[in-house]
Structure formats: structure tokens, C-alpha cells
Design an enzyme around this catalytic site. Sequence first.
Site, PDB file in Angstrom:
ATOM      1  N   THR A  41       0.027   1.266  -1.398  1.00 19.45           N
ATOM      2  CA  THR A  41       0.050   0.281  -0.542  1.00 19.45           C
ATOM      3  C   THR A  41      -1.596  -0.121  -0.504  1.00 19.45           C
ATOM      4  O   THR A  41      -2.307   0.672  -0.550  1.00 19.45           O
ATOM      5  CB  THR A  41       0.415   0.986   0.926  1.00 19.45           C
ATOM      6  OG1 THR A  41       1.309   1.379   1.039  1.00 19.45           O
ATOM      7  CG2 THR A  41      -0.126   0.040   1.858  1.00 19.45           C
ATOM      8  N   ASP A 100      -7.364   2.345  -0.475  1.00 25.39           N
ATOM      9  CA  ASP A 100      -7.858   1.379   0.581  1.00 25.39           C
ATOM     10  C   ASP A 100      -8.191   2.365   1.952  1.00 25.39           C
ATOM     11  O   ASP A 100      -8.704   1.815   2.857  1.00 25.39           O
ATOM     12  CB  ASP A 100      -7.299   0.237   0.476  1.00 25.39           C
ATOM     13  CG  ASP A 100      -5.781   0.254   1.304  1.00 25.39           C
ATOM     14  OD1 ASP A 100      -5.109   1.622   1.003  1.00 25.39           O
ATOM     15  OD2 ASP A 100      -5.420  -0.479   1.610  1.00 25.39           O
ATOM     16  N   ASP A 158      -3.074   4.126  -5.754  1.00 26.81           N
ATOM     17  CA  ASP A 158      -2.401   4.085  -4.511  1.00 26.81           C
ATOM     18  C   ASP A 158      -1.472   2.849  -4.373  1.00 26.81           C
ATOM     19  O   ASP A 158      -1.631   1.742  -5.208  1.00 26.81           O
ATOM     20  CB  ASP A 158      -3.069   3.905  -3.223  1.00 26.81           C
ATOM     21  CG  ASP A 158      -2.243   4.184  -2.063  1.00 26.81           C
ATOM     22  OD1 ASP A 158      -1.437   4.919  -2.025  1.00 26.81           O
ATOM     23  OD2 ASP A 158      -2.836   3.990  -0.851  1.00 26.81           O
TER      24      ASP A 158
END
Length: 791
Positions: A300, A533, A298
Amino acid sequence: MPTELSGLTSTQVAQRVAAGQVNTLPARSGRSTWDIVRANVFTRVNGILFVLFCLVVLTGNLLQGAFGLLIIANSVVGIVQELRAKRTLDNLAVVGEAHPVVVRDGVRTRITRDEVVLGDLIAVAPGEQIVVDGSVVAADYLELDESLLTGEADPVPKRAGDAVLSGAHVIAGSGLYVAEKVGADAYAAQLTAQAAKFTLVSSELRQGINRILRWVSYLLVPVGALAIFVQFDQPDTTWQESVLRMVAVLVPMVPEGLVLLTSMAFALGVVRLGRRQCLVNELPAIEGLARVSVVCADKTGTLTQNAMTLGEVVDLTDDPGHTRRVLAQLVAADPAPNASMQAVAAAVEPADVPWPVVARAPFTSARKWSGVSFAADGGHWVLGAPDVLLGHTEVGRRAEEIGAGGRRVLLLARAGQPVDAPDAPGPLEPTALLVLDQLMRPDAAETLAYFDEQGVALKVISGDNAASVGAVTRSLGVDLGEVIDARTLPSPGDKFDDTVEAVGVFGRVTPEQKRQMVGALQHRGHAVAMTGDGVNDVLALKDADLGVAMGSGAPATRAVAQIVLLDDRFATLPHVVAEGRRVIGNVERVAKLFLTKTVYAIALALVIGLMGLPNPFLPLQMTVVGWFTIGIPAFLLSLAPNRERAKPGFVWRTLAVAIPCGLIVAGVTIATYVTTRGFGEVADLHQEQASTATLIALILTATWVLAVVARPYYWWRVGLVAFAYGFYFLVFALPWPRHALGLDVTHTTEIVFGVVAGVIGMGLVEATWWVTRIVRGERTDVWAQPKAAAP
């Protein structure tokens, strides 16, 4: 149960703790200290060795029972390593577990999950996990993902009075629920308890070793029975000598150190990763590390830091002051702001008087926007992705141009209808573009370069604008190829799989698409690691071969991931992958040594037994050979770095070396023994001389198996082989070890024959190594390549 929004009082909490109404969960690391000791002492291998050791003790020749030290070594090393792993996981699990927020005495306090008591009022926000069963007492557009419990990925709205179960997590909105079942009574209490459990559960490696050991055990019974009968049937032989030669036949058949070194390698991997603040939730994850061929990251929170700043506000109206006031009201109306809203909150003045809110639409990864409807003339406002809300309009293209530079762009717009309407947001009046600056992780570029060098494909899968994601990856100095907006992807199928495999960067990916992409790569034979996250990563993390969560990420992602990077350092991932390769590659290497010994021991026992000859060796001789040809070298090899990616087929690849090499060792040994001794009865001196020559042939050939298994060579591995040969030379050259081992080197002809036979055996092992490597299409590097040099 109290439902007051002030929660329990301190007195009520103390009463419940005293009554045992606490969310006590099973030990994080599974087995207790006593369980660990018992599991490492009372093993099948230790049991076999102990019985054989007792038989040697009965003969009165304790020196021949030196192999009994393996019982102590197996137990002590296993216990120490597992206790170290247990302590490491216990310490890390305290950091990595969920920390719910409870309301007590009207004050919100963050506590550990084990401190929750019956009747506690627990507050939840997006990304947080439901830690105990209960019922909702207040909900602000609360939506839960219960896929961990039901397998259904669709969000489930929750209102006051609805039941919630532990294991679910919040994907939108916020709320309060009261704890009604805690500890073992909770429906899914074991989910979080097992998240940090030290287990030796099934894996391809362990299943392969167990399968091999099962085959070996089938052979041990008939071959062992034959050996016992033949050794006790020898004429003019004392029962003590028969027992010693029988034990010398049986001990080498047991691959005593293989299971120990496998467990030790796993446990050491846990400890090493723990030192890097890496929590291994499931031990077989270490094996998964070694097999990873694709990393899906990912953007971000992985490539960029979670924190963002509001760089500028591009006003699209003539009243920038009104835009700032609306932003301040949106901040005031959001009880659980995400990273974007926190950046806005840090840049605008707080609202003096919050406007009354009549409706809210929390942000979700699937919708890509959030909104608030205010009372009276406040209007309906949305904040979200410009390309999703506006499409290819002039403002949308302007946002695309800004995002192409790697910055994140949000659209503030006035909606034509309430944000909770079924067809919201309806017609939009663009008001401003919010440009957010993202900070790159300082170690991201180096990490991406490592994966590229190691031949591990990288896919950046993000919910952000595709052009912005592409700009971020290019700024890190790694060209991942084409950038695609996931909204243009075909439906799942062959074409979808082709696109996912070929393209390196995806933007505007929904949570369900992330999951589908992981499945597409797995369908093409890849071992997939997924990093993330956010709550939108949960589905993909759960389905990936290896889920890696950031320590600061949502509790839900940490609960489903096999590995948690507690310090959020993406640069830890190369060390994680390298540790997996070290463990699996080295276990396979040492397995070839142990099983070679088992093969030649069984073949020797079978052939010599059928010939009716006494076993040529004594237990102490085989113990020394086992220690310095296999045991000590295997231990050192199991600790060394190994950078080769693991491949499936562990069993057959191991047996492809162990069987031919074991048969070569057995063949050379038998030929030497029969030639130097002959058949029938012989004098004790001649028996000792023939055994000495036979031991020389066995040592020369078996140690060369170590030499080929240790490839590719580093200088220390060459030194390891040289040390083994040098040690054996001293054993035969010095009087006191010769006497202790019962060796006689006075008959030159037989000694020379043993040496020649051993050299021939070495040549056959060398030829077998080359042939098998070429046939299987594997590299035939004798020396390590410079770029793969061991640190």
C-alpha cells in the site's frame, strides 16, 4: 501556558514571534555559504600545492607553476557543487519536512514546523510527528511511538497532562498538546533539523579513501625529505633548477583531485536526484544505493496508490439499510480516518445524528482492527481484517476468496463486549464484508522488472491479507514466488532467516516483524533498502541500510528515511539506485588512476633519490601528464553512467590495481632514465634528451593504465584514451609545446628506446589487468555488454 482548546490568538502569536519564542531550528543544509567556501579553499592538499607554487614563483619561472591552477580548480569546483547541493536540499527540505496543524483563534491551520511558537496548541493524528516538547491537553485514545528517543518499540498511551517529546510520533488515536519548549530548547530538535542536512559523514568509501591518504602521508614525509636532499645536493646545479626538480618530485605524490572528485560525485548525485524530486536526507545514502541487493517494498502506497474506493458491500444480514447506517456512524465517530475509512466515507451518506460514543479502539497495524462502542442500543462494532477477526470460518474463507483477486476486504461485525475491554473484541456477529478496490501505480510493473533485470531481489512485505498481496504482485507481471502469511512464520532464528530469504511475498506482517525481516536479510549479508509510507514502516525504515519514504507518507517515516520520494513515484527508485551505482563505481574507478600516480611518484622519488640522480622531470611536464592522463579523464569518468552493483572491499580492490600498475610505471620510467642517461654528471643537453625519452616511456605506460581502468569500453571511452595519446603525440611533434616543456627529440636512439620501453610497460599493465581480474574472480569484459550499454 494557555490550555484553552481555541489556542493562541493572532495577537499572542505576534507577541511571541517578536520575543523570539519561535521554533527556529539550525539551517537545513548544515554549513553556511562561508563555511562551504572556507572548507573548500583551506584544505591540506591546497596548502601543500600553494607552498610548492610559492617556491616556483621564487625561481621566476611562472610557467612551471601551472599546477597552481589546481588550487583554483579544486576550490571553485568544490564550492560550486556543494552550493548547488545546498540549494537543492534547502528547496526540497521545505517540501519534505513535517507540517504540523496548530489551533489559533479556534481555527486549525497547517504551518511549517519553524512557525510554531511557544504556547501553540498543536493537533496530532496517526502518522504525525511531535515537532516540539510539550504536554497533552486533550487525548482521544492517543498512543505514541517513542522508539526514536528511547529505543523501545512498544506504544506509549498518553492522557491529558502527560509530557510529549519531539521526535516521537503518533501511531493511534489523536490529541492536542501545547508547545512548552521550542527551537534549540526541545529535547530532540536536532532530529528533524538533521533530516535534511548536507553532510559528508563517515561511509565505507570515505573511510577507505581517508585510510589510503593516511598511508600516503606516512610515505610522503621520508620520501619527500630524501627528494629535497638529493635535488639540492646535485653538483653544478643552480638553486632555481634544484627547486623546480624538487617540486616536480613532490607534486605528483599528492592525489590532489581524488578527494575533490569524490565530494563532487556525491554532490552531483544529490543535485541529479533532486531534479527527480528525490530528497537525500543523508549524503552517504547515495553510497548505500549502490550496494543494495534486496528491496523490501510495502504494498500500500508503494505498489498501489494510497487512495482506495469502496467497490461493494457484501451484506451478511437481511437488513442492508442498517449496515449502511452503522458505517455512517463509524465514519462520524472517527476523528482521524485512515485510507480505508476515507473510502467508506466517500461511499455512504453522512449520519444525520451521530450516536453517542462511549468507547473507541483506534486502528493499529499490530491489532489489524478498529472499533467503536455506542451508547444505548447502538452496540459495539469492529471493522478490520476478516482473517484476523474470524480465522478459518465460512465468512473468513469467503473473504479470502474475494481477496485472492487482489482486492482488499474488511469485515464489519458486531462485538459482544466494549471495544476497550482487555479481551476485546470478544464474540463477533459478522454483518458485512467491505470490498475495497486499490489502484496500481502505473509505473510499478516497469520498476519491478528493472530490479529483476538488475539482479536485485524484491520482497513485498505488507500488513494486508497474504492472498490479496500475492494477487497484486502477480497482476504486475512479476512472479516473486511463494506467498506466506507472516503469522505462520517461526520465531526469529536460523529457520526464520531461511524463510525470509527464500520467500518473496509476505502478508499480515506486523511492524515488529518487518523490522525482524530486515535484520534477517542483513544477517545473511544483504544490503537492504526498505520502502514505505505508513507509521507502521518506521521501525523497518530505521533499521534498513537504506530507508526510502514516500513524500505523501507519514511525517514520521520521512523523518527516519535517508531518501524521500517527494512525488511518490515508485519509478524514481531505479534512477535512485542507478545514481548510487554511478557515484560509487566511478569514484572507485578514478581512485585507481589517482593512486597509481601516487604510487609511481613515490617509487620514482625513492629509487632515483637513493641513486643520487636528479629528478628527470620538471613541474610543468608532470602537470601536463597529470591533467591529460588522470585529471581530465577522471573528471569525465566520474560523470558517466555505471550500472555495476558496488561491493565491499573498496580499499583492497583499488590498491590491487594501483600498486602493481604504479610499480610498473615506475620501473619502466627508472629503467629508461638510467639506461639513456647513465650515472654521474652529464651535459645539460644529454640530461634533456634522457628526460624526454623517460617522459615518453612514462606517458605510454601511464596512459595505458587509463585504458584498462576505463573498461568495459563504450566508444566514448575508447575516444577518451585515443584523445590522450593523440594529445601527447602533438606535444612531442610540434615545436612550441616541445620548447615550453623543455623536450628534445633530436636523439633518435634514445627516443626509440623510450618508445620501446613504453610499449613493454603497456604490455605489462595489460597482463596485470588480466591476471588480477582472473585471480579475484571478476569479469574480464573488454567491451560493455549490450544490455548494460550506457545511455
